[in-house]
Design an enzyme around this catalytic site. Structure first.
Site, short mmCIF file in Angstrom:
data_model
loop_
_atom_site.label_atom_id
_atom_site.label_comp_id
_atom_site.label_asym_id
_atom_site.label_seq_id
_atom_site.Cartn_x
_atom_site.Cartn_y
_atom_site.Cartn_z
N LYS A 63 1.25 -1.58 -0.11
CA LYS A 63 0.22 -0.42 -0.18
C LYS A 63 0.95 1.13 0.24
CE LYS A 63 -3.97 0.89 0.27
NZ LYS A 63 -5.22 -0.19 0.01
N ASP A 110 -6.79 4.19 -4.71
CA ASP A 110 -7.41 4.45 -3.31
C ASP A 110 -8.23 5.35 -3.04
OD1 ASP A 110 -7.90 1.92 -1.02
OD2 ASP A 110 -7.82 4.11 -0.12
P1 NDP Z 1 -12.78 7.49 -2.77
O1 NDP Z 1 -11.86 9.28 -2.94
O2 NDP Z 1 -13.41 7.73 -4.23
O3 NDP Z 1 -14.27 7.99 -1.64
C1 NDP Z 1 -14.16 8.53 -0.31
C2 NDP Z 1 -14.98 8.61 0.52
O4 NDP Z 1 -15.06 8.06 1.23
C3 NDP Z 1 -15.63 10.64 -0.35
O5 NDP Z 1 -17.21 10.33 -0.19
C4 NDP Z 1 -15.04 10.82 0.99
O6 NDP Z 1 -15.46 11.58 1.48
C5 NDP Z 1 -15.36 9.94 2.60
N1 NDP Z 1 -14.08 10.05 3.25
C6 NDP Z 1 -12.99 9.59 3.17
N2 NDP Z 1 -12.39 9.99 4.12
C7 NDP Z 1 -12.92 10.20 4.62
C8 NDP Z 1 -13.00 10.58 6.69
N3 NDP Z 1 -12.09 10.80 7.40
N4 NDP Z 1 -14.39 10.57 7.14
C9 NDP Z 1 -15.65 10.69 6.42
N5 NDP Z 1 -15.12 10.63 4.78
C10 NDP Z 1 -14.28 10.28 4.54
O7 NDP Z 1 -12.51 6.03 -2.71
P2 NDP Z 1 -12.88 4.64 -2.31
O8 NDP Z 1 -14.30 4.86 -2.65
O9 NDP Z 1 -12.34 4.40 -3.19
O10 NDP Z 1 -12.52 4.15 -1.25
C11 NDP Z 1 -13.30 4.01 0.24
C12 NDP Z 1 -12.78 3.56 0.73
O11 NDP Z 1 -12.97 2.00 0.09
C13 NDP Z 1 -11.48 3.19 1.75
O12 NDP Z 1 -11.69 2.79 2.75
C14 NDP Z 1 -10.61 2.38 0.74
O13 NDP Z 1 -9.12 2.15 1.06
C15 NDP Z 1 -11.74 1.56 0.28
N6 NDP Z 1 -10.92 -0.03 -0.90
C16 NDP Z 1 -11.10 1.07 -2.24
C17 NDP Z 1 -11.06 0.41 -2.94
C18 NDP Z 1 -11.04 1.07 -4.37
O14 NDP Z 1 -10.97 -0.19 -5.69
N7 NDP Z 1 -10.78 2.08 -4.95
C19 NDP Z 1 -10.57 -1.51 -3.24
C20 NDP Z 1 -10.67 -1.27 -1.96
C21 NDP Z 1 -11.77 -0.71 -0.85
P3 NDP Z 1 -14.64 13.24 0.89
O15 NDP Z 1 -14.67 13.31 0.50
O16 NDP Z 1 -15.76 14.07 1.92
O17 NDP Z 1 -13.44 13.25 1.71
O1 2IT Z 2 -7.82 -1.67 -0.67
C1 2IT Z 2 -7.68 -2.11 -2.26
O2 2IT Z 2 -8.23 -3.13 -2.17
C2 2IT Z 2 -7.82 -1.21 -3.31
N1 2IT Z 2 -7.27 -0.03 -3.06
C3 2IT Z 2 -7.72 -1.96 -4.56
C4 2IT Z 2 -5.73 -1.92 -5.04
C5 2IT Z 2 -5.58 -2.61 -6.07
O3 2IT Z 2 -4.65 -2.45 -6.17
O4 2IT Z 2 -7.14 -2.39 -6.97
#
Ligand code: NDP
Ligand code: 2IT
Length: 449
Positions: A129, A169
């Site tokens: 990561k 992420d």
């Molecule tokens: P994005 O940046 O696309 O979206 C994040 C969302 O979460 C936004 O709505 C943001 O609001 C909110 N957010 C982030 N930090 C905080 C915080 N500290 N408190 C409250 N709200 C918060 O990220 P993703 O959708 O990609 O990721 C979301 C989650 O999913 C994370 O935990 C990530 O690790 C996990 N994840 C992502 C993957 C991927 O493929 N993208 C894969 C597996 C897991 P704001 O815009 O106001 O900050």
């Molecule tokens: O938390 C996760 O699994 C991710 N942010 C996606 C990682 C990846 O390599 O696609």
């Protein structure tokens, strides 16, 4: 020999001594160690080889200065990281997070979880990561580009398609991956699959943007099926409004469920009639193109907006936390259960505190932990790596079937290792043990390294 909580305390003392103050990392390790220590109690091969001790220490943690210039010409400094956690079953693989809350502890918890998650996918990927304490909010496109270029200029020394393959992420989506891939290509003169989540024009896989959110809903669907139940007609509450949240919402709607809430860091919206696919597209445009706030949805469509709050007090059948770590504590988990929630599928990484998880487990609701529930994203990244290595691209139907099958298999692995007397499935225990076994056996094969 049996291992009780005394052994867990002793094990955690060692982790805390080696990594003082890294509370998120301690939390992620504790959740895993609580299920793995009893599992290996009668397996001396793992214990003698100190497998769990080695699995909780990253191969290496790289940190570096990222210097860039903002639009006004000011010099700005951030700290970048890459935690290369474990490459026993494949190259390091895992996302990059740009958020002011990024610390070494946060990235170590994420890299540790990623190692188990990637193992669960059954694809050949190790865990890693990375990220930076950079805040993308309010930055211009040109500033984002300069930051991404500066970040990759240093990261390029440590990554490669057979070494370490980052992806997106929080705060890193298609735009940022494009800028970073461009800089990688420019500095190395190589075009390869060094990053996943790329644009379709330059090697990105179809379905990668949708995969995490869709996968979390597939996991929910498989859990409900064990109770002869389905998503159709269910009321869902979802947090976040980014990549994972919006695609989870989309799949819930496809399956005939109703999505009542979405949120961002400033508050949540509550649409009593359910968010429609058209309104969801409006949210995607708001977040990806206009980079606006979720409160604008309430103004646009007349829904409720709850400033500074999270959606967990809204009565629902199922909940999908899809924003960030520790967004549901013990009290909030208890509220969900009291209001009738029967299933939680975690789209975000470690969104529930240990206290919150204990509430789910003692109420015996269906609970899919993040390393199982959100593995569809990295699994599709693994498929992108395969397509890049073979210089091919699969069709959407093929990828869709592969993703569905991978999520079925993860669900089945959780059931295999997490079933308890009386039929309850502890998916957390199942995911931890199933993820552990493959990595641990590979480590045993390598000897003491
Ligand atoms: P994005 O940046 O696309 O979206 C994040 C969302 O979460 C936004 O709505 C943001 O609001 C909110 N957010 C982030 N930090 C905080 C915080 N500290 N408190 C409250 N709200 C918060 O990220 P993703 O959708 O990609 O990721 C979301 C989650 O999913 C994370 O935990 C990530 O690790 C996990 N994840 C992502 C993957 C991927 O493929 N993208 C894969 C597996 C897991 P704001 O815009 O106001 O900050
Ligand atoms: O938390 C996760 O699994 C991710 N942010 C996606 C990682 C990846 O390599 O696609």
């Amino acid at each position: 020999m049996s291992i009780g909580s005394g052994d867990l305390d002793e094990f955690m003392d060692g982790v805390r001594r080696r990594s003082p103050g890294e509370t998120e990392f301690h939390q992620a390790v504790q959740e895993v160690a609580a299920t793995i220590l009893p599992y290996i109690a009668d397996k001396p091969a793992y214990r003698d080889a100190m497998i769990l001790e080695r699995m909780t220490e990253p191969d290496r943690t790289i940190s570096f200065r990222v210097t860039w210039q903002d639009d006004a010409g000011n010099v700005r400094v951030n700290r970048g990281y890459r935690v290369q956690f474990n490459n026993s079953i494949g190259p390091y693989k895992g996302g990059i997070r740009f958020h002011p809350s990024v610390t070494q502890s946060v990235l170590k918890f994420l890299g540790f979880e990623q190692t188990f998650k990637n193992s669960l996918t059954q694809l050949p990927m190790g865990g890693g990561k990375g990220g930076a304490d950079f805040n993308p909010k309010g930055k211009s496109n040109a500033e984002i580009m300069r930051f991404c270029q500066a970040f990759m200029t240093e990261l390029v020394k440590y990554v490669g398609p057979d070494i370490d393959v980052p992806a997106g992420d929080i705060g890193v989506g298609g735009r940022e991956i494009g800028f970073m891939f461009g800089q990688y290509k420019r500095t190395t003169n190589r075009f390869n699959g060094v990053l996943t989540g790329k644009g379709r024009e330059f090697g990105g896989s179809l379905l990668r943007p949708e995969a995490t959110g869709y996968g979390a809903v597939y996991m929910l669907e498989d859990m409900l099926h064990t109770k002869n139940d389905a998503i159709e007609g269910k009321k869902a509450i979802i947090s976040g409004s980014g990549n994972v949240a919006t695609h989870a919402a989309e799949k819930i709607i496809h399956r005939g469920g109703t999505v009542l809430t979405l949120s961002d860091s400033a508050g949540f919206i509550y649409d009593k009639d359910g968010i429609t696919l058209e309104r969801l597209q409006w949210i995607k445009d708001l977040k990806e193109k206009r980079r606006g706030r979720i409160s604008e949805y309430a103004t646009e469509f007349g829904a409720e907006y709850h400033e500074g709050l999270q959606p967990w007090s809204i009565p629902c059948d199922v909940a999908l936390p899809c924003a960030t770590q520790n967004e549901i504590n013990g009290e909030e988990a208890a509220t969900l259960i009291k209001n009738g929630c029967i299933a939680v599928s975690e789209g975000a990484n470690m969104p529930t505190t240990i206290d919150g998880i204990n509430h789910y487990l003692s109420a015996r609701i269906l609970y899919a932990p993040s390393k199982a529930a959100n593995a569809g994203g990295v699994a599709t990244s693994g498929l992108e790596m395969s397509q890049n290595a073979a210089h091919i691209s699969w069709k959407e139907e093929e990828l869709s079937k592969l993703l569905r099958d991978i999520m079925h298999n993860i669900h089945a692995a959780c059931v295999e290792y997490g079933s308890e007397k009386g039929g309850y499935v502890d998916y957390m225990k199942g995911a931890n043990i199933a993820g552990f076994r493959k990595v641990a056996d590979a480590m045993l094969a390598f000897g003491a390294i």
